[in-house]
Design a protein around this motif. Structure first.
Motif, short mmCIF file in Angstrom:
data_model
loop_
_atom_site.label_atom_id
_atom_site.label_comp_id
_atom_site.label_asym_id
_atom_site.label_seq_id
_atom_site.Cartn_x
_atom_site.Cartn_y
_atom_site.Cartn_z
N VAL A 64 -28.07 108.56 44.61
CA VAL A 64 -27.00 108.00 44.52
C VAL A 64 -27.10 106.17 44.65
O VAL A 64 -27.49 105.84 45.57
N TYR A 65 -26.43 105.41 43.63
CA TYR A 65 -26.94 104.00 43.50
C TYR A 65 -25.50 103.37 43.33
O TYR A 65 -24.48 103.92 42.95
N GLN A 66 -25.50 101.97 43.83
CA GLN A 66 -24.24 101.29 44.04
C GLN A 66 -24.13 100.54 42.64
O GLN A 66 -25.32 100.02 42.14
N LYS A 67 -23.11 100.84 41.93
CA LYS A 67 -23.09 100.25 40.52
C LYS A 67 -23.27 98.52 40.47
O LYS A 67 -23.92 98.00 39.43
N LEU A 68 -22.66 97.84 41.50
CA LEU A 68 -22.89 96.40 41.46
C LEU A 68 -24.29 95.89 41.70
O LEU A 68 -24.73 94.98 41.35
N LYS A 93 -30.28 101.86 46.12
CA LYS A 93 -30.13 103.10 46.27
C LYS A 93 -29.05 103.28 47.53
O LYS A 93 -29.55 102.73 48.31
N GLN A 94 -28.12 104.22 47.54
CA GLN A 94 -27.40 104.36 48.78
C GLN A 94 -27.52 105.57 49.55
O GLN A 94 -27.24 105.50 50.89
N GLY A 95 -27.80 106.72 49.02
CA GLY A 95 -28.21 107.87 49.49
C GLY A 95 -28.59 108.98 48.63
O GLY A 95 -28.98 108.86 47.51
#
Length: 422
Positions: A84-88, A92-94
């Motif tokens: 899972v990635y943050q769009k901004l 990678k976040q998790g």
């Protein structure tokens, strides 16, 4: 668990996760030829209240655009964990652990720009992640491994059409065999008194090797019947030793002999081929003569593989029609043993009938023997005959013809060559 330092290319944005010096692997980055590439990217467009259900919009790309519904579903059946990635930030976040998928099949067709699927599962944030729950500010991706390096031989394999080993000439329909290009070691290096002596034979190097382009050579010598057909088509006189203007009965497949160089030249012009040089003839008879290899210090080395006869170093009367064979005359080219063929498949290059070449009879480079016949008056004759000894029928043995001139000396028969063109 050690983290691998890698650079991910996701929709034109470069992600470079930072790792500490202690976490870096000592393994060379070139120890593998694999890299991770993005298979698809799914944008989170809806999050249900219990946070375990999310709706993902997967935009079609070149990798999945042609996949069927069953194939698309299999992508989620084979893999259960997706980063899972943050769009901004594209960091990678998790990881999303998928337990189930809900598809709206009526929206899945090749005309749609994107596919929407509901993923049911659990979100496991990284230790340092600032995104403790999945929101619409996230996207998930799937990656596959692909080769990023391909050996040149493997890359070009099947991308070109190799030359045919044998062809049939369109005019005389004679079978011709391919002699591939490369460096060629000529002559012999043991008898300095012979005109076939090559002073550099035992020390081959690029400066004294000959580069021979690829060419095709007649598998068999030109026969009586083939020459008779040429004479009839061109209204040329038959050889004077043919009684009544006809070759002996039953000898149509015998090699034509007692021709002048000029007669052979006219035949070659008529059929659209040419007379081989003596080095082309010798290479076709014995092979390249050397194998090139690279030493540890990256210098080139050469292994000598030059054989004495087309079939090897030991004379065999079954493979070579010379005086030792005690046949006493030429044989049909179709009766010659295929075991005596040259490395390229040419037959009858030892004994039977001598053959004209287009080379002037002169000394090899570095040879200092003097002879009245050396110069640009005579042409080299190769191959020996049924009346010659085995010594004069080796692949490197040389003779000459042209006394008193090339229009009167009926010295030999012949076979012809044709240049190979890409």
């Amino acid at each position: 668990m050690r983290k691998l330092l890698m650079i991910l290319f996701v929709w034109g944005i470069v992600i470079s996760p930072l790792v500490s010096q202690e976490e870096t692997s000592e393994e060379s980055p070139f120890a593998t030829t694999k890299k991770k590439v993005q298979l698809w990217k799914g944008e989170v467009v809806g999050v249900y209240k219990n946070r375990l259900w999310i709706k993902v919009r997967i935009y079609r790309n070149q990798r999945i655009s042609k996949l069927s519904l069953a194939e698309i579903k299999s992508l989620f059946a084979e893999t259960k964990e997706f980063p899972v990635y943050q769009k901004l930030t594209d960091l990678k976040q998790g990881v999303l652990v998928v337990r189930d998928t809900v598809w709206e099949e009526k929206h899945i067709n090749k005309k749609n720009q994107f596919i929407e699927v509901v993923l049911v599962g659990d979100y496991k944030p990284d230790l340092n992640s600032k995104m403790k729950e999945i929101t619409t500010d996230a996207y998930i991706s799937s990656y596959i491994e692909e080769d990023f390096f391909t050996e040149p031989d493997a890359f070009f394999k099947g991308r070109f059409t190799p030359p045919r080993k044998t062809v049939f000439h369109p005019k005389d329909r004679k079978e011709m065999v391919l002699v591939s290009r490369g460096l060629f070691l000529y002559g012999q290096g043991t008898d300095p008194s012979s005109d076939s002596f090559n002073p550099y034979f035992l020390e081959p190097k690029p400066s004294n090797l000959k580069e021979i382009p690829s060419f095709y050579i007649d598998k068999y010598e030109v026969t009586n019947a083939e020459y008779a057909y040429f004479s009839k088509q061109t209204n040329s006189p038959n050889p004077p030793h043919w009684i009544g203007g006809k070759y002996p009965e039953g000898e149509g497949d015998f090699p034509v002999v007692h021709l002048t160089y000029r007669e052979v030249e006219r035949y070659a012009n008529w059929v659209g081929k040419r007379i081989p040089t003596e080095w082309e003839w010798e290479k076709a008879a014995r092979g390249p003569g050397v194998i090139e290899f690279t030493n540890r210090d990256e210098t080139l080395g050469y292994q000598i593989i030059a054989t004495k006869y087309p079939f090897g170093d030991e004379y065999d009367s079954l493979y070579c029609n010379t005086r030792e064979s005690k046949i006493g005359k030429a044989q049909s080219v179709l009766e010659l043993s295929t075991e005596g063929a040259s490395p390229y498949g040419a037959i009858g290059m030892c004994g039977n009938a001598p053959e004209w070449t287009s080379s002037d009879y002169q000394l090899y480079p570095g040879h200092h023997i003097k002879n009245f016949s050396f110069g640009k008056i005579y042409k080299v004759v190769r191959g020996g005959s049924y009346a010659d000894s085995a010594k004069n029928a080796t692949a490197s043995a040389r003779s000459y013809g042209g006394i008193p001139n090339l229009s009167e000396d009926r010295r030999a028969g012949f076979r012809l060559v044709m240049d190979y063109r890409d």
